[in-house]
Write a protein that holds these residues in place. Structure first.
Motif, mmCIF file in Angstrom:
data_model
loop_
_atom_site.group_PDB
_atom_site.id
_atom_site.type_symbol
_atom_site.label_atom_id
_atom_site.label_comp_id
_atom_site.label_asym_id
_atom_site.label_seq_id
_atom_site.Cartn_x
_atom_site.Cartn_y
_atom_site.Cartn_z
ATOM 1 N N THR A 79 4.208 5.918 -6.083
ATOM 2 C CA THR A 79 3.798 6.792 -7.170
ATOM 3 C C THR A 79 2.389 7.324 -6.963
ATOM 4 O O THR A 79 1.646 6.860 -6.088
ATOM 5 N N ASP A 80 2.037 8.264 -7.798
ATOM 6 C CA ASP A 80 0.678 8.792 -7.809
ATOM 7 C C ASP A 80 -0.318 7.675 -8.061
ATOM 8 O O ASP A 80 -1.399 7.620 -7.447
ATOM 9 N N ALA A 81 0.033 6.738 -8.953
ATOM 10 C CA ALA A 81 -0.858 5.611 -9.270
ATOM 11 C C ALA A 81 -1.098 4.738 -8.044
ATOM 12 O O ALA A 81 -2.193 4.181 -7.863
ATOM 13 N N ASP A 82 -0.081 4.606 -7.183
ATOM 14 C CA ASP A 82 -0.252 3.825 -5.949
ATOM 15 C C ASP A 82 -1.291 4.464 -5.036
ATOM 16 O O ASP A 82 -2.125 3.771 -4.438
ATOM 17 N N GLU A 102 -3.745 6.209 -5.947
ATOM 18 C CA GLU A 102 -5.058 6.109 -6.575
ATOM 19 C C GLU A 102 -5.660 4.717 -6.447
ATOM 20 O O GLU A 102 -6.856 4.527 -6.696
ATOM 21 N N ASN A 103 -4.847 3.753 -6.051
ATOM 22 C CA ASN A 103 -5.334 2.377 -5.924
ATOM 23 C C ASN A 103 -5.895 2.149 -4.527
ATOM 24 O O ASN A 103 -5.161 2.204 -3.539
ATOM 25 N N PRO A 104 -7.197 1.882 -4.395
ATOM 26 C CA PRO A 104 -7.811 1.725 -3.061
ATOM 27 C C PRO A 104 -7.247 0.566 -2.256
ATOM 28 O O PRO A 104 -7.298 0.582 -1.017
ATOM 29 N N GLU A 105 -6.692 -0.453 -2.929
ATOM 30 C CA GLU A 105 -6.127 -1.587 -2.198
ATOM 31 C C GLU A 105 -4.850 -1.188 -1.450
ATOM 32 O O GLU A 105 -4.502 -1.814 -0.449
ATOM 33 N N LEU A 106 -4.155 -0.183 -1.946
ATOM 34 C CA LEU A 106 -2.882 0.229 -1.342
ATOM 35 C C LEU A 106 -3.009 1.419 -0.414
ATOM 36 O O LEU A 106 -2.134 1.650 0.417
ATOM 37 N N ARG A 107 -4.088 2.174 -0.544
ATOM 38 C CA ARG A 107 -4.162 3.471 0.127
ATOM 39 C C ARG A 107 -3.993 3.381 1.640
ATOM 40 O O ARG A 107 -3.286 4.208 2.241
ATOM 41 N N GLU A 123 0.388 11.605 1.826
ATOM 42 C CA GLU A 123 0.424 12.117 0.463
ATOM 43 C C GLU A 123 1.310 13.362 0.370
ATOM 44 O O GLU A 123 2.088 13.515 -0.571
#
Length: 492
Positions: free
Chosen positions: A398-401, A403-408, A424
């Motif tokens: 998701t977009d939220a994923d 936005e999370n620096p741990e997952l990027r 992306e």
């Protein structure tokens, strides 16, 4: 008034209070309801498009009667150039919505225009009917209104005629005549986008039988008329979805509804046909309300098919599978389908027919061919998209994923596409495809295209029977003459 702005359309929505039911709730404010907000704004964009200096001259014209600028959907075509002008309107509207909204204002405005321009047919049965539709055409043209329609009976017992149903008013029918107008009761569907329209026009497909007189109706009323209840289907989205995660479903949800008429008063000046089975059965062929709007639906269908084809091509390119012969074959099939529809539209316009009144209609055969092909071509495009995307369509973050620096870092590594395609972008592209080919939103679009003009098998059978009546089979007869000539020589 002439062409409306988007803001004026929205003010119209806010000013009305139709009886709308959604998921067991009575909606008290249509504009504030999340499910309806984005579709309202998308329709508003179409109204604003009419004021855009880049396209205004292409999609509108100055009305000779009023001196006001009006949509080309209200143009009664008298030449090939007029057909081109209407097509440009259909194209601009369809491109703005990617062909995904089948009930944009131009569609039913063409229906009413065609009915009014051929109102001499109604005059023969009742001069008031013809006068009413001509006045109604002027009214919606001059106020640039947005209509829905309800032309199908509920799916109850289809083996029986309307008057044979268990309940006399399962299907919409006339109850009584009053001094003010006609009282009607019963139901009709499939009123797409009805909660956010200005008015509804009701008429029916041919097929009335003796005894069906009370159901032989054509009329128009405001969408918030007293006694009119709108029962919406289950929403395909909740109106709160992220545009990134659902770039199409979040914006282009076309709500469908059953309209229930609880003793609704139809003023006499809004009645276009009543209590006449013969007139009701001839309404389609005699007023062009199948042929003229088929031009709009053909253009919209072309854009929708083109969009689905482009998405399938981009999906294949993004992960590098379009180097394989089987994928190229499937994508080539879709591209050829698009070009087939495009060519048929051109032929329909170029080989136009001219009626006795001088009205120009796109040719029947190519338009009906489009109607026969799209119910198979569009589902095929969706199938190819599903095959190419395969399991990747099911695995998008998701977009939220993002936005999370741990997952990027993981997302950028494992969701990247071929060289030059970022993770992306690839995910966003696959989400676009999933909206079309996997989500409930996309499945509704698929079903809509399959049955847009009714039963495709019945439609094709009607087309064949029309062909058989009109065609003289000259090539066959000419070939047989050779045998007859030879026989004459032998017998000489």
């Amino acid at each position: 008034m002439g062409i409306r702005t988007g803001a004026q359309y929205i003010e119209g929505v806010k000013s009305r209070n139709p009886e709308v039911w959604l998921a067991g709730r009575k909606i008290t404010n249509v504009y504030e309801e999340p499910v309806f907000q984005e579709p309202i704004h998308q329709i508003a964009k179409l109204y604003d498009l009419q004021h855009d200096p880049k396209v205004q001259e292409k999609i509108t014209h100055v009305c000779r009667e009023t001196g006001e600028r009006v949509s080309n959907a209200f143009l009664v075509p008298k030449s090939y150039q007029d057909l081109e002008a209407r097509r440009q309107t259909f194209e601009e509207f369809a491109k703005t919505t990617y062909g995904l909204m089948g009930r944009t204002p131009d569609f039913l405005n063409v229906v009413v225009t065609s009915m009014a321009s051929n109102s001499d047919f109604l005059d023969k049965y009742n001069p008031e009917w013809g006068k009413n539709i001509r006045r109604y055409y002027q009214y919606i043209r001059d106020h640039d209104l947005f209509l829905t329609h309800a032309i199908i009976n509920p799916q109850n017992d289809r083996s029986k005629a309307s008057h044979e149903q268990q309940d006399m008013y399962t299907h919409l029918g006339a109850v009584e005549e009053t001094a003010e107008g006609l009282i009607v009761r019963g139901a009709k569907m499939l009123a797409t986008l009805s909660p956010i329209t200005d008015e509804v026009i009701v008429y029916s497909f041919p097929g009335f039988k003796p005894g069906d007189e009370r159901y032989a109706l054509a009329f128009a009323i405001p969408i918030d008329a007293a006694g009119l209840r709108i029962i919406c289907r289950e929403a395909m989205q909740d109106g709160k979805r992220s545009v990134y995660d659902h770039p199409l479903a979040s914006r282009f949800e076309e709500m469908d509804a059953v309209l229930v008429f609880n003793d609704v008063l139809v003023p006499w000046d809004r009645v276009f046909l009543y209590n006449n089975v013969e007139a009701a059965n001839l309404l389609y062929p005699k007023t062009g309300i199948a042929q003229q709007p088929a031009h709009q639906s053909g253009v919209r269908g072309l854009i929708k098919l083109q969009f689905a084809t482009e998405v399938a091509c981009k999906i294949a390119d993004s992960i590098g599978v379009d180097v394989f012969l089987n994928v190229q074959n499937d994508l080539g099939e879709l591209v050829q389908a698009v070009e087939t529809i495009r060519a048929l539209l051109k032929v329909a316009e170029y080989e136009h027919e001219v009626t006795a009144t001088g009205e120009v209609m796109p040719a029947y055969a190519p338009l009906e061919t489009i109607r026969g092909l799209l119910p198979t071509m569009y589902p095929r495009a969706i199938e190819v998209m599903q095959i190419i995307g395969a399991g990747g369509l099911l695995m998008s973050p998701t977009d939220a994923d993002f936005e999370n620096p741990e997952l990027r870092a993981d997302l950028d590594r494992y969701y990247v596409g071929r060289d030059g395609v970022s993770s992306e972008y690839r995910v966003h592209l696959f989400k676009l495809a999933w909206d079309l080919c996997g989500e409930a939103f996309g499945q509704r679009l698929l079903q809509y295209e399959r049955y847009y003009t009714g039963d495709p098998i019945r439609k094709r059978a009607i087309f064949y029977n029309s062909f058989k009546r009109k065609d003289s089979f000259e090539l066959v007869e000419d070939a047989l003459k050779i045998y007859d000539a030879k026989k004459e020589i032998l017998n000489a």
